[in-house]
Design an enzyme around this catalytic site. Structure first.
Site, PDB file in Angstrom:
ATOM      1  N   HIS A 136     -10.320  35.175  18.481  1.00  0.00           N
ATOM      2  CA  HIS A 136      -9.901  33.862  18.972  1.00  0.00           C
ATOM      3  C   HIS A 136      -9.344  33.041  17.823  1.00  0.00           C
ATOM      4  O   HIS A 136      -9.420  33.441  16.664  1.00  0.00           O
ATOM      5  CB  HIS A 136     -11.026  33.148  19.725  1.00  0.00           C
ATOM      6  CG  HIS A 136     -12.221  32.777  18.898  1.00  0.00           C
ATOM      7  ND1 HIS A 136     -13.008  33.682  18.241  1.00  0.00           N
ATOM      8  CD2 HIS A 136     -12.779  31.553  18.644  1.00  0.00           C
ATOM      9  CE1 HIS A 136     -13.995  33.053  17.622  1.00  0.00           C
ATOM     10  NE2 HIS A 136     -13.874  31.761  17.846  1.00  0.00           N
ATOM     11  N   HIS A 139     -10.033  30.124  16.474  1.00  0.00           N
ATOM     12  CA  HIS A 139     -10.785  29.264  15.540  1.00  0.00           C
ATOM     13  C   HIS A 139     -10.563  29.781  14.122  1.00  0.00           C
ATOM     14  O   HIS A 139     -10.569  30.986  13.880  1.00  0.00           O
ATOM     15  CB  HIS A 139     -12.288  29.265  15.879  1.00  0.00           C
ATOM     16  CG  HIS A 139     -12.648  28.264  16.939  1.00  0.00           C
ATOM     17  ND1 HIS A 139     -13.697  28.437  17.813  1.00  0.00           N
ATOM     18  CD2 HIS A 139     -12.087  27.053  17.257  1.00  0.00           C
ATOM     19  CE1 HIS A 139     -13.775  27.377  18.624  1.00  0.00           C
ATOM     20  NE2 HIS A 139     -12.811  26.530  18.302  1.00  0.00           N
ATOM     21  N   ASP A 156     -12.250  30.062  11.463  1.00  0.00           N
ATOM     22  CA  ASP A 156     -13.186  30.954  10.756  1.00  0.00           C
ATOM     23  C   ASP A 156     -12.966  32.418  11.138  1.00  0.00           C
ATOM     24  O   ASP A 156     -13.588  33.306  10.564  1.00  0.00           O
ATOM     25  CB  ASP A 156     -14.655  30.529  10.991  1.00  0.00           C
ATOM     26  CG  ASP A 156     -15.047  30.396  12.450  1.00  0.00           C
ATOM     27  OD1 ASP A 156     -14.196  29.991  13.252  1.00  0.00           O
ATOM     28  OD2 ASP A 156     -16.211  30.701  12.781  1.00  0.00           O
ATOM     29  N   HIS A 157     -12.051  32.661  12.084  1.00  0.00           N
ATOM     30  CA  HIS A 157     -11.769  34.042  12.509  1.00  0.00           C
ATOM     31  C   HIS A 157     -10.357  34.485  12.172  1.00  0.00           C
ATOM     32  O   HIS A 157     -10.037  35.669  12.339  1.00  0.00           O
ATOM     33  CB  HIS A 157     -12.008  34.178  14.017  1.00  0.00           C
ATOM     34  CG  HIS A 157     -13.433  33.919  14.391  1.00  0.00           C
ATOM     35  ND1 HIS A 157     -14.313  34.917  14.720  1.00  0.00           N
ATOM     36  CD2 HIS A 157     -14.144  32.759  14.420  1.00  0.00           C
ATOM     37  CE1 HIS A 157     -15.503  34.398  14.960  1.00  0.00           C
ATOM     38  NE2 HIS A 157     -15.430  33.081  14.773  1.00  0.00           N
ATOM     39  N   HIS A 210     -22.335  36.280  12.598  1.00  0.00           N
ATOM     40  CA  HIS A 210     -21.821  34.924  12.824  1.00  0.00           C
ATOM     41  C   HIS A 210     -22.967  33.910  12.773  1.00  0.00           C
ATOM     42  O   HIS A 210     -23.179  33.124  13.687  1.00  0.00           O
ATOM     43  CB  HIS A 210     -21.091  34.852  14.181  1.00  0.00           C
ATOM     44  CG  HIS A 210     -20.226  33.631  14.340  1.00  0.00           C
ATOM     45  ND1 HIS A 210     -20.704  32.455  14.880  1.00  0.00           N
ATOM     46  CD2 HIS A 210     -18.925  33.397  14.055  1.00  0.00           C
ATOM     47  CE1 HIS A 210     -19.733  31.564  14.916  1.00  0.00           C
ATOM     48  NE2 HIS A 210     -18.640  32.115  14.418  1.00  0.00           N
TER      49      HIS A 210
HETATM   50 ZN   LIG Z   1     -16.687  31.315  14.771  1.00  0.00          ZN
HETATM   51 ZN   LIG Z   2     -15.232  30.031  17.690  1.00  0.00          ZN
END
Ligand SMILES: [Zn+2]
Ligand SMILES: [Zn+2]
Length: 385
Positions: free
Chosen positions: A64, A66, A68-69, A336
């Site tokens: 996805h 976001h 952080d990914h 995570h």
């Molecule tokens: Zn995340």
């Molecule tokens: Zn996320």
């Protein structure tokens, strides 16, 4: 011979990275390649700390959008294809430099990556293409005004609750990857990776061949044991001179790995799974001893923690374990983690992570010994059953 498969956790933190946990990235090694799942900021640094070669990455799957990914995607793409770096240069007998890097993920991954590479005047040493997994109302990118290193990617639509991903050469070898939307605060995906079935073990046929050794040699088969390999290759029976038959053993089911993006409820992916070998599920927040006051009383209830975790689109270890149980996976790895849960080797950190692991094993006690909490740069070998 069954090919080895393993996964290395390059980053295991959530929104806030910490000194002990980088942002999300997982490197799945299979079939001689690395398939990268998510690519948070500084993933290329994590590669350099690991034994993995960035140049071996052939596919990148983003769960996805976001940051952080995916914030590390453009830098990894530039570094992994940097042929000036001897560690990444293709060997003479490989055609790595000709095969494009395939990237998969939700919209607007394609235009975002294109704009990032263009805005920074970045060149990629290999061609790449982005395949977008599109929901009904998603805008469709028409592959116009491409970056100089970009090839047109496919637009993949949801059919009967599943995205079927184009794998090109790997499809011919029998690999399959499907994805499904899972519930988070923004569109998020889970991926199901399946390898082909493997030929069964032929050890049981050895005595039969030994009994026919002389007769087989008389028939001109100089090495009768080579029949074992032939049977594995052809999966066809072989009639021996004494009237007995070498029957090919049943195929061994290939491994299935399920890798989920952030989620508070991944149930839409359930129909795509078949008692997977491994499930990787987030467990961002938990109720642990860190939540106790000086008197040793919890400062909140499990219900409050779960409600707050779900409000942010995330899961607790108990939620992850309940899903793992519902799909009958063999191994569960949690990742995570909130920055509160340190990923180093200090005894306090290890104790808290063991607490988190036990919250999961309390729910999925049949597989208690097969539940793990991931740490940065930890590798797990995914064995055949
Ligand atoms: Zn995340
Ligand atoms: Zn996320």
């Amino acid at each position: 011979m069954v090919a080895p498969m393993d996964i290395t956790f390059l980053g295991t933190g959530s929104a806030q990275p910490s000194a002990t946990r980088n942002h999300q990235a997982m490197a799945l090694r299979l079939d001689g390649d690395i398939w990268l799942f998510d690519c948070g900021e500084a993933t290329q640094h994590q590669f350099q700390k690991s034994k993995l070669k960035m140049g071996k990455v052939t596919r990148i799957f983003i769960t996805h959008m976001h940051g952080d990914h995916c914030f590390g995607l453009a830098p990894v793409l530039c570094s992994m294809t940097d042929n000036l770096n001897p560690a990444n240069a293709p060997t003479e007998d490989s055609d790595d430099d000709k095969v494009p890097v395939d990237i998969y993920g939700p919209t607007p991954l394609r235009s975002w990556l294109r704009n990032t590479l263009k805005s920074t005047y970045s060149n990629v040493g290999r061609s790449y293409r982005v395949h977008e997994l599109l929901l009904q109302d998603d805008p469709v990118d028409t592959n116009s005004d491409l970056h100089p290193n970009e090839l047109p990617g496919q637009n993949i639509f949801l059919v009967n609750g599943a995205f079927d991903l184009p794998l090109y050469a790997s499809t011919e070898k029998g690999y399959r990857v499907q994805a499904a939307p899972i519930l988070h605060s923004i569109p998020s995906l889970g991926y199901v990776i399946r390898e082909p079935d493997w030929p069964g073990k032929v050890n049981g046929l050895v005595p039969l061949i030994k009994q026919n050794m002389v007769a087989l040699k008389k028939l001109g088969i100089s090495n009768p044991m080579s029949l074992l390999g032939q049977i594995q290759r052809t999966n066809a029976p072989y009639d021996l001179p004494d009237g007995q038959r070498l029957e090919p053993p049943p195929m061994r089911p290939g491994r299935e790995v399920v890798i989920l993006g952030d989620t508070k409820d991944p149930s839409p992916i359930l129909p795509l799974t078949h008692s997977p070998t491994l499930l990787i599920h987030e467990a961002t927040n938990a109720l642990t001893s860190l939540d106790k006051d000086k008197e040793g009383n919890y400062t909140m209830t499990l219900e409050e923690v779960e409600a707050r975790t779900k409000d942010h689109g995330h899961s607790t270890p108990q939620m992850a374990a309940a899903f793992a149980k519902s799909i009958g996976c063999k191994t569960l790895i949690l990742t995570h983690f909130s920055a509160r849960y340190r990923g180093d080797e200090e005894s306090e950190s290890l104790a808290v992570m063991e607490e988190i692991r036990r919250l999961a094993t309390d729910v999925f006690d049949q597989r208690a010994q097969d539940i793990y909490c991931a740490r940065d740069l930890w590798s797990y070998e995914i064995k055949m059953e």
